[in-house]
Design a protein around this motif. Structure first.
Motif, PDB file in Angstrom:
ATOM      1  N   VAL A   2       0.822  -1.162   0.150  1.00  0.00           N
ATOM      2  CA  VAL A   2       0.068   0.150  -0.002  1.00  0.00           C
ATOM      3  C   VAL A   2       0.836   1.373  -0.025  1.00  0.00           C
ATOM      4  O   VAL A   2       1.941   1.304   0.531  1.00  0.00           O
ATOM      5  CB  VAL A   2      -0.709  -0.051   1.313  1.00  0.00           C
ATOM      6  N   ASP A   6      -2.231   5.632   1.354  1.00  0.00           N
ATOM      7  CA  ASP A   6      -3.248   4.713   1.822  1.00  0.00           C
ATOM      8  C   ASP A   6      -3.046   3.977   3.306  1.00  0.00           C
ATOM      9  O   ASP A   6      -3.892   3.789   4.026  1.00  0.00           O
ATOM     10  CB  ASP A   6      -3.222   3.468   1.040  1.00  0.00           C
ATOM     11  N   ILE A  41      -7.713  -4.941   4.669  1.00  0.00           N
ATOM     12  CA  ILE A  41      -7.447  -3.601   4.465  1.00  0.00           C
ATOM     13  C   ILE A  41      -6.219  -3.335   5.333  1.00  0.00           C
ATOM     14  O   ILE A  41      -5.458  -2.736   5.495  1.00  0.00           O
ATOM     15  CB  ILE A  41      -8.350  -2.653   4.328  1.00  0.00           C
ATOM     16  N   LYS A  49      -7.968  -1.304  -0.365  1.00  0.00           N
ATOM     17  CA  LYS A  49      -7.813  -0.088   0.447  1.00  0.00           C
ATOM     18  C   LYS A  49      -9.105   0.638   0.337  1.00  0.00           C
ATOM     19  O   LYS A  49     -10.263   0.248  -0.290  1.00  0.00           O
ATOM     20  CB  LYS A  49      -6.963   0.894  -0.344  1.00  0.00           C
TER      21      LYS A  49
END
Length: 77
Positions: A2, A6, A41, A49
């Motif tokens: 990520v 994010d 996530i 995300k």
């Protein structure tokens, strides 16, 4: 992997979720998502995300401004 922005959002949502006493399961229920999606996530190990619509819904659920979920200044790339 990520991005930095994010990860910032993920960490901020996790912090607010925990402060407000929501489990991942409770948040998933409120967002009409699976618990597994929230877990993926938050783990940062997957390319999952939150999107802009998610941020708006999270702000409603967590009773905050969507701006709170974002950094005050741009992050370096």
């Amino acid at each position: 992997m990520v991005s930095e922005i994010d990860q910032y959002v993920i960490d901020k949502v996790r912090m607010l979720r925990q402060e407000r006493g929501f489990s991942q399961s409770q948040l998933a229920f409120e967002m009409d998502m699976s618990t597994g999606f929230i877990a993926m996530i938050e783990s940062g190990k997957y390319d999952k995300k939150y999107n802009i619509s998610h941020l708006n819904k999270l702000a409603i659920i967590l009773q905050c401004s969507p701006q709170i979920l974002l950094p005050d200044k741009p992050l370096t790339q």
